[in-house]
Design a protein around this motif. Sequence first.
Motif, PDB file in Angstrom:
ATOM      1  N   THR A   1       0.826  -1.207   0.000  1.00  0.00           N
ATOM      2  CA  THR A   1       0.000   0.000   0.000  1.00  0.00           C
ATOM      3  C   THR A   1       0.859   1.255   0.000  1.00  0.00           C
ATOM      4  OG1 THR A   1      -1.730  -1.169   1.190  1.00  0.00           O
ATOM      5  CG2 THR A   1      -1.820   1.219   1.233  1.00  0.00           C
TER       6      THR A   1
ATOM      7  N   ARG B   1      -6.640   0.812  -3.263  1.00  0.00           N
ATOM      8  CA  ARG B   1      -7.501   1.975  -3.145  1.00  0.00           C
ATOM      9  C   ARG B   1      -8.287   2.198  -4.435  1.00  0.00           C
ATOM     10  NH1 ARG B   1      -3.930   6.657  -0.243  1.00  0.00           N
ATOM     11  NH2 ARG B   1      -3.304   5.452   1.577  1.00  0.00           N
TER      12      ARG B   1
ATOM     13  N   TYR C   1     -15.666   6.848  -2.002  1.00  0.00           N
ATOM     14  CA  TYR C   1     -14.309   7.027  -1.485  1.00  0.00           C
ATOM     15  C   TYR C   1     -13.791   8.428  -1.771  1.00  0.00           C
ATOM     16  CZ  TYR C   1      -9.222   6.473  -1.169  1.00  0.00           C
ATOM     17  OH  TYR C   1      -7.895   6.632  -0.873  1.00  0.00           O
TER      18      TYR C   1
ATOM     19  N   ASP D   1       0.238   4.021  -4.517  1.00  0.00           N
ATOM     20  CA  ASP D   1      -0.600   5.194  -4.721  1.00  0.00           C
ATOM     21  C   ASP D   1       0.208   6.296  -5.380  1.00  0.00           C
ATOM     22  OD1 ASP D   1      -2.561   7.003  -4.706  1.00  0.00           O
ATOM     23  OD2 ASP D   1      -2.822   7.110  -2.526  1.00  0.00           O
TER      24      ASP D   1
END
Length: 1347
Positions: free
Chosen positions: A179, A1068, A1051, A183
């Motif tokens: 993670t 995500r 989101y 991103d």
Amino acid sequence: MLTLLEPPGAKRPPHDGSRSEQHLLHLGPAEDDAYYDESCIPQDRPNFESNRFVTLLENLLVWRTSSSDYTDKWKKEFRQRPSFCDADLCLQQIRRGQADGNIGALYTRSFIQKGLNGLGNFVQANAYIVIALVVILFSICCYGLQFVHIETDIVKLWVDQGGRLDAELSFLEKIQKRTLHNDSDNNEVEMVRENGLGGGYQVVIQTPEFEGDNALSSKQLLKHVQIMREIANYTATVDGVQWSLSDICFKPAAPTLPKDSMANNLLDLLDRVIPCIWITPIDCFWEGSKALGPQRPLNDVLGVLHMLSSIPSGDVTWKNFDPIAVIEDIHGIFPLGTHYTFFQRTGIGHGYLDRPCINPIDLECPKQAPNYWDHCPHLDSFLEFARRNGIEVKPAKEDSGFDLFSIFGGRRKRQANESVVEATTTTQKSIETTTTPKVDPKERCKEYRKPMLEYMATNRDKWNNFLVTDSQPKMPDFGKVMSGGCPGFAKGVLHWPEDMILGGARRPKAMSSLESADALQSVFLVASPNDVYLRFKAKPGRSVMKQGLNESNWNPEVAEKVIATWQRNFTRSLYQHAENKDENGYEHRTIHPLASTSIADMLQEFCQFNYLIIFVGYGLMLVYAVATQLRREGCLPAAHSCMGLAFAGVFTVTFASIAGLGLSTWFGIEFNAATTQIVPFLTLGIGVDNMFMLLHNYHDVVLMAGRDELGMLMRETGMSLLTTSINNILSFLAGTLLPIPALRSFCAQSSILLTFNFVAILTLYPALIALDLKRRKSGRRDLFCCLTSATFDDTYSMINKPKMQQKKTITLETSNNNYRNFLSRSDKDLDEDDDQPAPYSLHSAIRNHYIPWIERRGTKAFVLTLSVFLTVMAVIGMQRASIGLELSDVLPEHTAPAAFLKARDKYFSFYPMFAVLKGPNVDYARQQHQIDNYRRAIGASEYVIRNAAGEPSEKYWLQMMRDWLLSIQMALDKAVADGKFDLQTGQVIGAKPDTPGPIVNLTEDALIAYRLVCSKGNTYNCTGRVGRVRLVDSAHTINHESFYNYLTAWYNSDNMMYYVSQASFYPRPPKWSADSREKLLVPPAEPLAYSQIPFYLTGLTTTPVIVEMIKDIRQICDNFTDAGLPNFPQGIAFTFWEQYLHLSGNLLKAIALIAFAVFVVISLLLFNPWAAGTILVILVCMTVQLAGFMGWAGVKMNPVSAVTLITAVGIGVEFTAHVVLAFLTALGTREERTRAAVDRVFVPVIHGALSTLLGILMLAFSEFEFVVKYFFVVMSALIVIGLINGLMLLPVLLSLSGPSMEVKPINGGNRLKPPPPLRRRCGDGNETDEEDDDGGLTFKATSQVRI
């Protein structure tokens, strides 16, 4: 007359007689046949049936030793303990038909004895080389100590390895690592995730100053407010930049605003105004706003908003900030769209302004507060009271200056001067009261507010003088206000459960309001390093986020340093807080902080080696060892004293232990508190046992051996050392079966250290003994080698340095029987020649008192009864034992972290947990109701905190997403009802078809809903969908076919709620904005591989309760996993207490394994399952009794105590193997053999036990309570139990049902004479026939006899 012609050791010419003259002199048995050995095969070896294997064994293990190699004193020892002295000679006697016995055991013994004998002889001949090689090898191992890593992460030390929990935590770790790099959107914030200690949870507990104090009082609550305000102001400086809590705390992300809208100018304001997440009891009250700040008022980021009527004058903080009023004003200027509904859904409302004031006479208590006290109606009464009592009251004047705001709006900044309230009383003259000109009542009320309230605050006892009771300020009903918990700054989504913020809460009756509480707890979340890094990373179009921050050096590692530095300053400041000291300056802790760095820092500090304690412990061992080996001759040590060897032995064990630790480091075994606090003393205590056994036999060997002393010493003592050492090593290896990393490391290190000790005892220490032997043979005193001992000639003149004797003539009557009696002595005579122990010594007490006592029938009955009683009581104690090891026990006593954990254990039973959905094979769209049921099933557990509706207290992301979809669905339905859509084509009436960008005649909520209705997977199509497709149907089911499109929209559009939900999605959803002009499609999110649902657990007061909770929650999770919803629970309780689910099974498996290993090892070494079984029975008794003692002593069953129980099986061999071995190798009846065994080994066993006790004595001074309780106390009990069973019960059992002798004379006697000496081939081809006699000399019998 018989003439003695030869001195000892003289060569003799060969003779051709087939029988020795010794037979004529009756110095040897009549059947004194002579054999060749070594290079020659005996010519006249007795015939016996054999096969090749037996022949091979015979050639290797038999006929290799001659009785002529030994002295008369040794032969006397052989007569009593033949197989203990030399199994080869026993086999020779068996082959000659003079004895019978356990052939297998003797073969095994002969093999081991010859190996040990060869080792001893080699070491004695090459002592310096052996010392050099071992020292070099050990030094190389010691080099590894420079790479020592001390593990202080309590999760890594304690988490069950190799099991389900390990797999779950590994899954989370992999997800988190990925993670951090997946991103590409630098504007997003990383979610704080839960780890074993609660992630970013930092905690402060306030306990009562005196037992019984009620925490639900204004005094205690205001004290907590002050503490929280101080925490908010704590700073840490890193690289010249100052950081506060508001910089690093976890806070929801600001809503994403359209870049081209006027609202986008509010981003800086929103970043500052959104507060840290505080879970605190003061959030029930207006005073909770004081800690939220922001510490730097919002004035500098208000911009043109200062002109809004809703913006208060002066410094703008949460104390006077009315969020909903400001939002209403902004929304009236330019629409906020979905963000306006967001503020409504979160329930932010008026912030803290409508909450009661703890202190209603606080100058800043807002008028919206339910208990706001208006002083104006009572001002005249107060002034009249002041006039009558001579109290001068000066009104507080307003500052006439203007602030920056006056430039724009002409608003005057009202800043009151310091008021002065002075009370002057006099009895002699009248008091003049200040008269004021007539002013407007409102202005007059404002001017006197401050002095009046200040006087009231300091003179509560005077209120009745100017206020009637009903008009006095009203304190809140604290119990009623705080019943059920407190809301956060956003009432609609943030609520702090009562169990989380109040400790020891009590109610007069069920379902009533709170009456009292004992403690207060506040929790605040610190963000992850990646979160802080992204928060202050430069963003295009935004102002500088942190003054003085070097953007080029800013990275997650620096952010982690910032967080850790602030946390350490936070704990250090509260440790030293004035509230933690009484009026005399002594420590009296009432404020207990804990940060995620606290335990690691404490373990880091106390995992260092305490060299003072180590030196003292080893010094005591040296004193004891030296004292027990002292033999004095006058005022100085005698030649046969062994103080130097005792000192060298302790040094050898120490050196071996250090080398073992170094090798452990080479193997990658990490150090921990057990390594530094326990291992050095435990291995010292066990290691010196072997030293005492060697020294005990060393005194006898030097008197019995004429040469090759080290070979004889190792041959006779090595078997005992081998048996005990192997079992000790195996017992600690069995301890590695417990899947606790810290305990595995401890057991593995102990095994390695014991192995090094064993190697040192077999090599290095014998080499040192060889050097000491040279000193002893030269007659030099112990330690004072330059001085000669007076006892030298007595000791060695007949053995090592024989002198030529003068011819002696003895006149005897050959026909008289006295001739035979002179030369041939009976076994009884030989026994009477044995050395008697020194009077008043331990050995003398054992032989003269203990052995006769233990042989009595009454004593045996008493011992058996006592053993049965102890075992029964042990079983009862085992049933009384509880499981558990509190975290406070693991930390050093009287430290602040330990005090915090004790306060937590006493007052709070709250633990957070997450239910993790383990993708990517979870179909969230079609399993959404199953997920709802999963959450409700966990929420139905008695351990989960629920709200008034019976739902879990914490909302979760799927519920929030559903609520958001319903809110925008309402906006779309309204637009449809208003006729803004062509329901057939799905187009907005009046808008160009498929035109990207905002549609002016739709609200933002309706526009987002419209986009979602038209988005289906990767397809955008509005035809026939508007007005027909529902985002959420009547069954509260989110549309299956577009679920992941909706997930992306929620989101991005409601991201603050996403962070509040702690959903922690991975991967995500993609970036998307409702004002996007590039594409209309709302892109679908990827299937989630990870998401989590928060819960709060309560009622977890003891380990058994926590274990029951784990079973309950695990059962629910397993049921849903079996139903196709992969999931698992995760949290502190599962991390540290999951091990107890399998502790009993792991413990029984480890004990069974080590017991089996002990049985197999002893059976192989002794080749006697009966003896091994006898030892095993004693070990089982010891283990049961030790477990019972732990139950009675309040020592809880946990992995630490389980290790002690496991190792007790191996350590118990120390108390049994020596006795059984001495019993097996002795001759006579069971009673006689028992007597001989106890006489021989009691003293060294006692020394070994006392040395072990002395070795662990320093553990009693450890600052870790668990070291004292779980190691020193338990190991001390093990030593006592071992002595009782090994030196009392075992001798009784052996005397009643002990195994048979390894070898026994064929005539049934209780003595076995050595076989005749083997004839050796001389270098010149001649043969010599060395014959033994009972005086240690070799005689030449001649035919010349003078009468």
